[in-house]
Design a protein around this motif. Structure first.
Motif, PDB file in Angstrom:
ATOM      1  N   LEU A 280       0.835  -1.215   0.000  1.00  0.00           N
ATOM      2  CA  LEU A 280       0.000   0.000   0.000  1.00  0.00           C
ATOM      3  C   LEU A 280       0.866   1.259   0.000  1.00  0.00           C
ATOM      4  O   LEU A 280       0.492   2.277  -0.592  1.00  0.00           O
ATOM      5  CB  LEU A 280      -0.947   0.013   1.207  1.00  0.00           C
ATOM      6  CG  LEU A 280      -2.010   1.109   1.119  1.00  0.00           C
ATOM      7  CD1 LEU A 280      -2.987   0.829  -0.007  1.00  0.00           C
ATOM      8  CD2 LEU A 280      -2.741   1.273   2.420  1.00  0.00           C
TER       9      LEU A 280
ATOM     10  N   ARG B 122       1.677   1.748  -3.565  1.00  0.00           N
ATOM     11  CA  ARG B 122       0.503   2.064  -4.381  1.00  0.00           C
ATOM     12  C   ARG B 122       0.036   3.504  -4.167  1.00  0.00           C
ATOM     13  O   ARG B 122      -0.354   4.179  -5.098  1.00  0.00           O
ATOM     14  CB  ARG B 122      -0.621   1.069  -4.043  1.00  0.00           C
ATOM     15  CG  ARG B 122      -1.829   1.140  -4.895  1.00  0.00           C
ATOM     16  CD  ARG B 122      -2.528  -0.206  -5.089  1.00  0.00           C
ATOM     17  NE  ARG B 122      -2.434  -1.111  -3.975  1.00  0.00           N
ATOM     18  CZ  ARG B 122      -3.351  -1.189  -2.991  1.00  0.00           C
ATOM     19  NH1 ARG B 122      -4.389  -0.411  -2.996  1.00  0.00           N
ATOM     20  NH2 ARG B 122      -3.199  -2.065  -2.016  1.00  0.00           N
TER      21      ARG B 122
ATOM     22  N   ASP C 298      -8.823  -3.692   3.111  1.00  0.00           N
ATOM     23  CA  ASP C 298      -8.691  -4.042   1.693  1.00  0.00           C
ATOM     24  C   ASP C 298      -9.291  -5.419   1.464  1.00  0.00           C
ATOM     25  O   ASP C 298      -9.180  -6.298   2.326  1.00  0.00           O
ATOM     26  CB  ASP C 298      -7.212  -4.124   1.298  1.00  0.00           C
ATOM     27  CG  ASP C 298      -6.592  -2.774   1.025  1.00  0.00           C
ATOM     28  OD1 ASP C 298      -7.335  -1.808   0.776  1.00  0.00           O
ATOM     29  OD2 ASP C 298      -5.337  -2.694   1.052  1.00  0.00           O
TER      30      ASP C 298
END
Ligand code: CDP
Length: 238
Positions: free
Chosen positions: A101, A104, A119
């Motif tokens: 993450l 990202r 998630d």
């Protein structure tokens, strides 16, 4: 255990049929892999530490009313669990930004989001367990809408139980992955083991990583990390 009875031959766990037809025996191994099994090693003692960590956490969750597939710990490396239909869904809870993450979203590891993030990933290793949203989960027929709502409620509750437990032993529960299953009566239970293989644990004082990232990042002393989590949890008599 007769190996002809094997139901699932995984890396860190193997699942065998139990004497009772509604249950399975989960056996923890010393094997560790990362990056979709490209990197492999054996960490002596890992199976014992993970079985104990997972059993202690499952007992703590059950004590607080969270249904799980865990029945009881059988010995150092094995636990008895209910046989459930596991959804092809991975649920990841993130209290602190780390790992994929961080890349990202372009956020530094260690950033604390305003609220914990949940998630959902489609459990399909040939696709690389892709991130999906709630619409995808329903559209793919992975589970029913009311089951997803129940899973979200249970996930929040699990996180709220575990964060203070780990804080009390000097560990930040950074993130963790869990799966859920459907019991024969249709009820939803957590059907997973929470261990340093599937969670990130950071020492609150030193920031030291006490989880599988030590293996992923070649930081060394992988066994020490797992053993530390086990020994600190053991002081709580869960
Ligand atoms: O580990 P990586 O950075 O690739 O993925 P992540 O999405 O940041 O992982 C979040 C947490 O879920 C970590 O504690 C992982 O170890 C765990 N996880 C897992 O146990 N199994 C997966 N298939 C994916 C994530």
């Amino acid at each position: 255990m007769d190996t002809s009875d094997i139901i699932h031959d995984g890396v860190s766990i193997k699942i065998y049929s139990a004497d009772e037809p509604d249950k399975v025996v989960i056996s923890f191994t010393d094997d560790i892999t990362a990056f979709y099994k490209i990197k492999k090693a054996v960490i002596n003692g890992k199976g014992v530490w993970c079985n104990n960590i997972s059993s202690m956490i499952s007992r703590a969750l059950q004590k607080e009313g969270v249904p799980t597939y865990f029945v009881r710990q059988l010995n150092d490396t094995q636990q008895l669990c209910y046989k459930v239909n596991v959804f092809q869904l991975e649920v990841i809870v993130r209290n602190v930004i780390a790992g994929s993450l961080s890349q990202r979203l372009g956020l530094a590891e260690g950033t604390v989001p305003a609220e914990p993030i949940i998630d959902l990933c489609y459990k399909n290793s040939s696709l690389g367990d892709p991130l999906i949203n709630e619409y995808h989960a329903i559209a793919l027929g992975l589970l029913r809408k009311e089951e997803l709502e129940r899973i979200k409620d249970l996930t929040v509750k699990i996180n709220e139980i575990l964060v203070p437990i780990f804080k009390s032993i000097g560990i930040t529960l950074v993130d963790f992955k869990i799966e859920f299953g459907r019991m024969p009566d249709g009820s939803i239970v957590m059907a997973d083991d929470i261990t340093p293989d599937s969670a990130r644990f950071w020492d609150i004082e030193t920031g030291e990583r006490l989880d599988k990232d030590r293996f992923r990042n070649d930081s060394g002393r992988v066994g020490y990390a797992y053993q530390t989590v086990y020994e600190r949890l053991k002081t709580l008599n869960l």
